[in-house]
Enzyme design. Structure first.
Site, mmCIF file in Angstrom:
data_model
loop_
_atom_site.group_PDB
_atom_site.id
_atom_site.type_symbol
_atom_site.label_atom_id
_atom_site.label_comp_id
_atom_site.label_asym_id
_atom_site.label_seq_id
_atom_site.Cartn_x
_atom_site.Cartn_y
_atom_site.Cartn_z
ATOM 1 N N GLN A 82 55.482 53.185 18.968
ATOM 2 C CA GLN A 82 54.238 52.631 19.519
ATOM 3 C C GLN A 82 53.632 53.581 20.554
ATOM 4 O OE1 GLN A 82 52.186 50.289 18.654
ATOM 5 N NE2 GLN A 82 53.479 49.777 16.918
ATOM 6 N N SER A 83 53.778 54.881 20.340
ATOM 7 C CA SER A 83 53.232 55.855 21.284
ATOM 8 C C SER A 83 51.703 55.767 21.341
ATOM 9 C CB SER A 83 53.649 57.266 20.841
ATOM 10 O OG SER A 83 52.884 58.232 21.540
ATOM 11 N N ASN A 84 51.198 55.495 22.529
ATOM 12 C CA ASN A 84 49.744 55.519 22.743
ATOM 13 C C ASN A 84 49.251 56.956 22.725
ATOM 14 O OD1 ASN A 84 49.331 52.636 23.396
ATOM 15 N ND2 ASN A 84 50.767 53.144 25.022
#
Ligand SMILES: Cc1ncc(COP(=O)(O)O)c(C=O)c1O
Length: 335
Positions: A82-84
């Site tokens: 879930q890396s922004n």
């Protein structure tokens, strides 16, 4: 303000492609201020674009300007599922006509939700490698970056490589610039001293702010809240980056590990990417008192930490709080 002008002139020595409108607002939180018995403000870096935005845009403005100057066609980076940062790299690359590649050291999930769904919409090429990749505190951040850089070259050939979280001196110039912006806004609001609280993942935002606040002689106190138990020997890594930033800006300073204002582990919850109960409660509290949403992986944990420290009297009682909202909202929609 001479220090500000000198620093901005040094920052202007590096190529930058602005991707958003600045300054972002610094807003009071009136109901929360009443509840906590002191002024509380929020700095809205969550309102930065593109592609639902967040703090990484400030770093990408410098990194992608460099990529362009080097004639890159592909850009690659890596992060947690879930890396922004990965999603923002994809969006910013698309804005500049570059081809985004994202490396994940995990199995391809059965369902693409949250940031992964946005990556799909952005047409980013996602490469899932089901082993390695660091982030379990067995390696330093620098070691992890060196290793993944080699893997990325093996998979992609020629490309512009961006470390996890945009963690490099060039990227973090963006948060040196942000420190000038925050210091000016705080002064304009008549805030003399305050605690500036920020979520810490790869530590670059904190390092940039440390360097920027030191070089402007700002009276703001800084506190980073670790959200992940991710890296071995993390404070020295952040200190080295802050030192390098000052050196690259022509005003060397030293920051040893003890000077790095980081609370490690206490508020990280079960592990990186897994929400804590305190973070979920903090998200609801801010949403219901001020109508502002936080995310479960970064800002929710940092906000929970700030509330707890406040309750325990660990932040100077006579000073306002400034919470840096760094974005991350797509993770609210991740299954
Ligand atoms: C929403 C959000 N907040 C905070 C951070 C932490 O920033 P840094 O990696 O510079 O410590 C990140 C990225 O890691 C993020 O995506």
């Amino acid at each position: 303000m001479q220090a500000h002008e000198r620093l901005l002139a040094a920052l202007d020595g590096y190529p930058r492609l602005p991707l958003a409108e600045y300054p972002t607002p610094l807003e009071p939180l009136p109901r929360l201020s009443r509840e906590l018995g002191r002024p509380v403000y929020i700095k809205r870096d969550d309102q930065i674009g593109p592609g639902l935005g967040g703090n990484k845009t400030r770093k990408l403005e410098y990194l992608l300007a460099d990529a362009r100057q080097r004639g890159a066609r592909k850009v690659a980076t890596f992060g947690g599922l879930q890396s922004n940062h990965a999603r923002l790299t994809a969006a910013a690359a698309r804005q500049l006509g570059l081809e985004p590649h994202l490396l994940y050291f995990a199995r391809r999930p059965a369902r693409m939700t949250g940031n992964l769904l946005l990556n799909e919409l952005l047409g980013a090429q996602m490469h899932f490698i089901p082993f390695g990749g660091g982030g379990d505190a067995s390696m330093t951040l620098e070691q992890t970056i060196r290793l993944v850089r080699i893997v990325a070259w093996a998979i992609l050939g020629r490309h512009y490589f961006i470390p996890v979280g945009g963690h490099s001196w060039r990227g973090c110039l963006g948060y040196v610039r942000a420190a000038v912006e925050i210091d000016c806004q705080a002064r304009a609001l008549g805030i003399e001293r305050a605690s500036l609280v920020v979520a810490v993942g790869s530590g670059g935002t904190l390092a940039g702010l440390m360097a920027g606040l030191a070089l402007t002689g700002s009276p703001l106190g800084l506190l980073g809240i670790d959200v992940g138990k991710l890296w071995k020997a993390f404070p020295p890594t952040i200190g080295r980056l802050a030192e390098e930033l000052c050196r690259r800006l022509g005003q060397p300073q030293t920051f040893d590990a003890r000077q790095v204002p980081l609370i490690e582990r206490t508020y990280a919850g079960p592990s990186y990417g897994v929400p804590s109960q305190a973070a979920s409660a903090a998200i609801r509290r801010l949403a219901q008192s001020e109508g502002i949403l936080l995310d479960p992986i970064y800002t929710g944990k940092a906000f929970a930490g700030m509330l707890d420290l406040c309750r325990r009297g660990a932040l100077p009682a006579d000073q306002p709080l400034i919470f840096l909202h760094t974005g991350g909202l797509p993770a609210l929609f991740a299954a």
